[in-house]
Design an enzyme around this catalytic site. Structure first.
Site, PDB file in Angstrom:
ATOM      1  N   GLU A  40       0.824  -1.215   0.000  1.00 33.06           N
ATOM      2  CA  GLU A  40       0.000   0.000   0.000  1.00 33.06           C
ATOM      3  C   GLU A  40       0.856   1.263   0.000  1.00 33.06           C
ATOM      4  O   GLU A  40       0.491   2.263  -0.604  1.00 33.06           O
ATOM      5  CB  GLU A  40      -1.003  -0.013   1.151  1.00 33.06           C
ATOM      6  CG  GLU A  40      -2.085  -1.098   1.030  1.00 33.06           C
ATOM      7  CD  GLU A  40      -2.853  -1.086  -0.292  1.00 33.06           C
ATOM      8  OE1 GLU A  40      -3.064   0.001  -0.870  1.00 33.06           O
ATOM      9  OE2 GLU A  40      -3.231  -2.173  -0.775  1.00 33.06           O
ATOM     10  N   TYR A 120      -6.692   7.191   3.670  1.00 33.03           N
ATOM     11  CA  TYR A 120      -6.913   6.208   2.604  1.00 33.03           C
ATOM     12  C   TYR A 120      -6.098   4.948   2.858  1.00 33.03           C
ATOM     13  O   TYR A 120      -6.625   3.826   2.833  1.00 33.03           O
ATOM     14  CB  TYR A 120      -6.531   6.823   1.243  1.00 33.03           C
ATOM     15  CG  TYR A 120      -6.438   5.797   0.139  1.00 33.03           C
ATOM     16  CD1 TYR A 120      -7.594   5.327  -0.476  1.00 33.03           C
ATOM     17  CD2 TYR A 120      -5.211   5.263  -0.259  1.00 33.03           C
ATOM     18  CE1 TYR A 120      -7.523   4.353  -1.463  1.00 33.03           C
ATOM     19  CE2 TYR A 120      -5.126   4.292  -1.244  1.00 33.03           C
ATOM     20  CZ  TYR A 120      -6.292   3.844  -1.844  1.00 33.03           C
ATOM     21  OH  TYR A 120      -6.218   2.877  -2.812  1.00 33.03           O
ATOM     22  N   ASP A 138     -10.333   7.004  -2.447  1.00 33.64           N
ATOM     23  CA  ASP A 138      -9.451   7.881  -3.230  1.00 33.64           C
ATOM     24  C   ASP A 138     -10.218   8.333  -4.474  1.00 33.64           C
ATOM     25  O   ASP A 138     -11.431   8.110  -4.591  1.00 33.64           O
ATOM     26  CB  ASP A 138      -8.146   7.151  -3.588  1.00 33.64           C
ATOM     27  CG  ASP A 138      -8.379   6.004  -4.554  1.00 33.64           C
ATOM     28  OD1 ASP A 138      -9.558   5.672  -4.826  1.00 33.64           O
ATOM     29  OD2 ASP A 138      -7.395   5.436  -5.049  1.00 33.64           O
TER      30      ASP A 138
HETATM   31  N1  ADE Z   1      -3.927   0.655  -5.305  1.00 37.09           N
HETATM   32  C1  ADE Z   1      -3.749   0.846  -3.989  1.00 37.09           C
HETATM   33  N2  ADE Z   1      -3.866  -0.313  -3.326  1.00 37.09           N
HETATM   34  C2  ADE Z   1      -4.123  -1.270  -4.252  1.00 37.09           C
HETATM   35  C3  ADE Z   1      -4.356  -2.656  -4.200  1.00 37.09           C
HETATM   36  N3  ADE Z   1      -4.313  -3.301  -3.047  1.00 37.09           N
HETATM   37  N4  ADE Z   1      -4.603  -3.307  -5.356  1.00 37.09           N
HETATM   38  C4  ADE Z   1      -4.626  -2.623  -6.516  1.00 37.09           C
HETATM   39  N5  ADE Z   1      -4.413  -1.327  -6.631  1.00 37.09           N
HETATM   40  C5  ADE Z   1      -4.173  -0.640  -5.516  1.00 37.09           C
END
Ligand code: ADE
Length: 331
Positions: A40, A120, A138
């Site tokens: 993340e 987020y 987001d």
């Molecule tokens: N963008 C942020 N976290 C994500 C996730 N776990 N899978 C795909 N896109 C992402």
């Protein structure tokens, strides 16, 4: 039917679709809270395609929070090279030290308190890693929800984010992590940001208000974006024998990283002697654009620099991507 009831109805088809159609991404396997944290943070402001391989490499090198915590900061920065937004690497390193000491936090509040984790990311990590019913809202999630409800709220407003977070929180299913990622996935591969959404493949097409009205592309509504500030810089690649000058950057963009010495356009730069080559390049950060005039120059004075050969720079220093255009001069 009110919004909450409508959204509740949309949960099962979304989960069913996600299970069948989700992309095979490396962070969707062998999940541990630490691995979710790494993914993340890497995915903040960065495209999935750019993260995929780097995530696997990073975990090979630092498979646990303890291993990351016991590395040196230079090693961690080096492993982050080219991913940009280096404060994330520093935050991840600090978070790993906290986790190695205290264990992984078990609540949204605990996750939110880790360095580098905002609302987020706290929602994403705590729902995916801990199963907490916490939304991660987001721009992608705001897009799919404003279309779903044909809602013209300005998504630039904090109030809109709060409104949709609360709405989502009220319908979170027990499969919290899957739901969070299903929302992200729908925004990434069906209800896409540029160009028309692929409503034929959407599990929500029978429920979506914008689709019923044919107004998908009128949402989301957002206020004018503020333009990026442009900074005009002269970047010096100073050469002395087979060594090049690097400077540790002070506060501001790329703080604490080694880069080539820079001055604002027009300022004199006494350490440069004869100019051997010139080249222009541009680098776009979130809020700032650098318009750079690079100069390969003989060093006229030692200056207060760190001198390194091309091989040493490649091996030891996480030279930011912003300077990539001038790397070809390192030989
Ligand atoms: N963008 C942020 N976290 C994500 C996730 N776990 N899978 C795909 N896109 C992402």
């Amino acid at each position: 039917m009110d919004e909450k009831e409508l959204l509740k109805q949309a949960v099962p088809p979304l989960l069913g679709w996600y299970r069948l159609c989700k992309r095979d991404l490396p962070w969707r396997k062998e999940r541990t809270p630490y691995r979710v944290l790494v993914s993340e943070l890497m995915l903040q402001q960065t495209r999935v395609e750019a993260v995929k391989e780097r995530y696997v490499e990073f975990l090979r090198r630092f498979p646990t929070a303890e291993r990351l915590a016991s590395a040196s900061e230079e090693e961690v920065m080096k492993a982050w090279e080219g991913l940009g937004y280096y404060s994330r690497a520093r935050n991840l390193y600090r978070a790993a030290k906290i986790i190695a000491e205290e264990g992984f936090p078990q609540t949204w509040v605990g996750v939110r308190a880790l360095p580098g984790v905002g609302d987020y990311t706290a929602g994403a990590i705590s729902s995916i890693a801990l199963g907490v019913a916490a939304p991660a809202v987001d721009g992608n999630v705001l897009r799919i929800l404003t279309r779903f409800f044909a809602d013209s709220r300005n998504i630039g407003d904090q109030a809109a984010k709060k409104y949709f977070s609360e709405l989502l929180r009220a319908v979170y299913p027990p499969e919290a992590g899957e739901f969070t990622e299903a929302l992200m996935e729908l925004g990434a591969i069906v209800c896409v940001p540029n160009g028309p959404p692929m409503c034929g493949a959407c599990p929500w097409s029978a429920l979506c208000k914008a689709h019923a009205a044919g107004t998908e592309e009128q949402f989301p509504v957002r206020s004018e974006k503020r333009a990026r500030r442009v900074e005009e810089l002269d970047v010096y690649v100073l050469k002395h024998g087979n060594e090049f000058a690097l400077e540790k950057r002070g506060a501001g963009l790329l703080a604490g990283l080694y880069g080539f010495p820079c001055v604002r356009r027009g300022e004199t730069f006494p350490a440069a002697g004869k100019v051997l080559a010139e080249k222009r390049a541009k680098h776009v950060f979130t809020h700032v654009e650098w318009h750079m005039l690079g100069r390969l120059a003989e060093a006229a004075a030692d200056g207060d620099y760190l001198w390194a050969t091309a091989a040493e720079i490649a091996e030891k220093f996480a030279l930011p991507s912003a300077f990539k255009a001038f790397r070809a001069w390192l030989k």
